[in-house]
Design an enzyme around this catalytic site. Structure first.
Site, PDB file in Angstrom:
ATOM      1  N   CYS A  83      -3.326  -4.625   7.986  1.00 35.57           N
ATOM      2  CA  CYS A  83      -4.923  -4.768   7.689  1.00 35.57           C
ATOM      3  C   CYS A  83      -4.895  -6.275   7.794  1.00 35.57           C
ATOM      4  O   CYS A  83      -4.238  -7.119   7.568  1.00 35.57           O
ATOM      5  CB  CYS A  83      -4.821  -4.464   6.057  1.00 35.57           C
ATOM      6  SG  CYS A  83      -4.225  -5.487   4.618  1.00 35.57           S
ATOM      7  N   GLU A  84      -6.215  -6.864   7.819  1.00 30.51           N
ATOM      8  CA  GLU A  84      -6.478  -7.979   8.134  1.00 30.51           C
ATOM      9  C   GLU A  84      -6.688  -8.914   6.809  1.00 30.51           C
ATOM     10  O   GLU A  84      -6.820 -10.006   6.985  1.00 30.51           O
ATOM     11  CB  GLU A  84      -7.927  -8.153   8.937  1.00 30.51           C
ATOM     12  CG  GLU A  84      -9.018  -7.534   8.544  1.00 30.51           C
ATOM     13  CD  GLU A  84     -10.383  -7.614   9.404  1.00 30.51           C
ATOM     14  OE1 GLU A  84     -11.242  -8.059   8.972  1.00 30.51           O
ATOM     15  OE2 GLU A  84     -10.285  -7.596  10.557  1.00 30.51           O
ATOM     16  N   HIS A  85      -6.607  -8.035   5.693  1.00 34.31           N
ATOM     17  CA  HIS A  85      -6.955  -8.714   4.556  1.00 34.31           C
ATOM     18  C   HIS A  85      -5.505  -9.412   3.935  1.00 34.31           C
ATOM     19  O   HIS A  85      -5.700 -10.438   3.247  1.00 34.31           O
ATOM     20  CB  HIS A  85      -7.547  -7.784   3.399  1.00 34.31           C
ATOM     21  CG  HIS A  85      -9.092  -7.388   3.831  1.00 34.31           C
ATOM     22  ND1 HIS A  85      -9.521  -6.085   3.886  1.00 34.31           N
ATOM     23  CD2 HIS A  85     -10.023  -7.889   4.543  1.00 34.31           C
ATOM     24  CE1 HIS A  85     -10.547  -5.795   4.401  1.00 34.31           C
ATOM     25  NE2 HIS A  85     -10.840  -7.307   4.704  1.00 34.31           N
ATOM     26  N   HIS A  86      -4.541  -8.369   4.088  1.00 33.49           N
ATOM     27  CA  HIS A  86      -3.272  -8.766   3.250  1.00 33.49           C
ATOM     28  C   HIS A  86      -2.019  -8.976   4.390  1.00 33.49           C
ATOM     29  O   HIS A  86      -1.096  -9.315   4.067  1.00 33.49           O
ATOM     30  CB  HIS A  86      -2.819  -7.798   2.188  1.00 33.49           C
ATOM     31  CG  HIS A  86      -3.958  -7.763   1.349  1.00 33.49           C
ATOM     32  ND1 HIS A  86      -4.935  -6.794   1.069  1.00 33.49           N
ATOM     33  CD2 HIS A  86      -4.065  -8.660   0.040  1.00 33.49           C
ATOM     34  CE1 HIS A  86      -5.716  -6.974  -0.046  1.00 33.49           C
ATOM     35  NE2 HIS A  86      -5.254  -8.201  -0.497  1.00 33.49           N
ATOM     36  N   GLN A 124      -9.280  -0.093   8.955  1.00 33.80           N
ATOM     37  CA  GLN A 124      -9.413   1.287   9.761  1.00 33.80           C
ATOM     38  C   GLN A 124     -10.889   1.711  10.128  1.00 33.80           C
ATOM     39  O   GLN A 124     -10.949   2.136  11.207  1.00 33.80           O
ATOM     40  CB  GLN A 124      -8.912   2.113   8.336  1.00 33.80           C
ATOM     41  CG  GLN A 124      -8.755   3.566   9.268  1.00 33.80           C
ATOM     42  CD  GLN A 124      -8.011   4.450   8.161  1.00 33.80           C
ATOM     43  OE1 GLN A 124      -6.761   4.190   7.526  1.00 33.80           O
ATOM     44  NE2 GLN A 124      -8.477   5.619   8.137  1.00 33.80           N
ATOM     45  N   HIS A 152      -2.477   2.715   3.482  1.00 30.63           N
ATOM     46  CA  HIS A 152      -2.322   1.233   3.584  1.00 30.63           C
ATOM     47  C   HIS A 152      -1.596   0.561   2.542  1.00 30.63           C
ATOM     48  O   HIS A 152      -1.793   0.840   1.236  1.00 30.63           O
ATOM     49  CB  HIS A 152      -3.761   0.924   2.974  1.00 30.63           C
ATOM     50  CG  HIS A 152      -4.898   1.331   4.095  1.00 30.63           C
ATOM     51  ND1 HIS A 152      -5.635   0.361   4.978  1.00 30.63           N
ATOM     52  CD2 HIS A 152      -5.198   2.441   4.558  1.00 30.63           C
ATOM     53  CE1 HIS A 152      -6.309   0.982   5.582  1.00 30.63           C
ATOM     54  NE2 HIS A 152      -6.132   2.495   5.591  1.00 30.63           N
ATOM     55  N   CYS A 154      -1.323  -2.403   1.707  1.00 27.34           N
ATOM     56  CA  CYS A 154      -1.772  -3.203   0.951  1.00 27.34           C
ATOM     57  C   CYS A 154      -2.233  -2.847  -0.390  1.00 27.34           C
ATOM     58  O   CYS A 154      -2.430  -3.357  -1.416  1.00 27.34           O
ATOM     59  CB  CYS A 154      -3.073  -4.008   1.320  1.00 27.34           C
ATOM     60  SG  CYS A 154      -4.339  -3.006   2.009  1.00 27.34           S
TER      61      CYS A 154
END
Length: 196
Positions: A83-86, A124, A152, A154
């Site tokens: 994931c690009e956030h975490h 996603q 996920h 995260c």
């Protein structure tokens, strides 16, 4: 041509050493001496999709298919993304279907398209749409359907710590969006999956 703004391997390894110190450990202790090199090598594998163009996989098609014009579905394509956030793993499966319009592509190429997008930092929903759109753009079929199911990390290893939860996203284009029967047939095909 090399990207002049891309950090060198040495700079990347130094960043890993900084993170190890920030976490509270000593990057110079025996067990961590080779960790920066290993992490950078792993990142090279996990994010190799940035160096690939998914359209390349779809350009070689076959037209000698004896007039076959029914749905083609490749299901249970396992993927690993982040994931690009975490930057935490997303582990899952993708199901890809399309209605050809005179040409088909080798099925391994569909798996390679999924892999290319998965091996990038992702959301996603975005990955699902990217897979469908590139198939639509390059093959120009009568319709495309993509369903992605992902767990996920995260969410399971931090934050709310909810294990056993998966997210389902779908993108339907052309006849898969416009014709309820086509969409239902695709969804029946992926439900019949042995992995269920």
């Amino acid at each position: 041509m090399a990207d002049s703004t891309k950090p060198t391997r040495e700079e990347a390894e130094a960043a890993v050493r900084t993170l190890l110190r920030w976490a509270g450990d000593d990057p110079d202790r025996e067990g961590l001496l080779d960790t920066p090199t290993r992490v950078v090598k792993a990142y090279g594998d996990w994010f190799s999709g940035y160096g690939e163009d998914p359209t390349d996989y779809l350009k070689r098609t076959f037209e000698e298919v004896e007039g076959y014009d029914e749905m083609i579905v490749l299901r249970d394509i396992e993927f690993e993304s982040h994931c690009e956030h975490h930057m935490a793993p997303i582990i899952g499966k993708a199901h890809v279907g399309y209605l050809p319009d005179g040409k088909v592509v080798g099925i391994s190429k569909l798996a390679r398209v999924v892999e290319t997008y998965a091996r990038r930092l992702q959301v996603q929903e975005k990955m699902t749409a990217q897979i469908a759109q590139v198939i639509q753009d390059v093959l120009q079929p009568r319709g495309v359907g993509v369903v992605v199911i992902g767990a996920h990390e995260c969410m399971t290893t931090r934050g709310v710590h909810k294990r056993g939860v998966s997210m389902i996203t779908s993108t339907m284009l052309g006849s898969f969006r416009e014709d309820a029967r086509t969409r239902a047939e695709f969804l029946r095909f992926i439900e019949a999956s042995p992995g269920r």
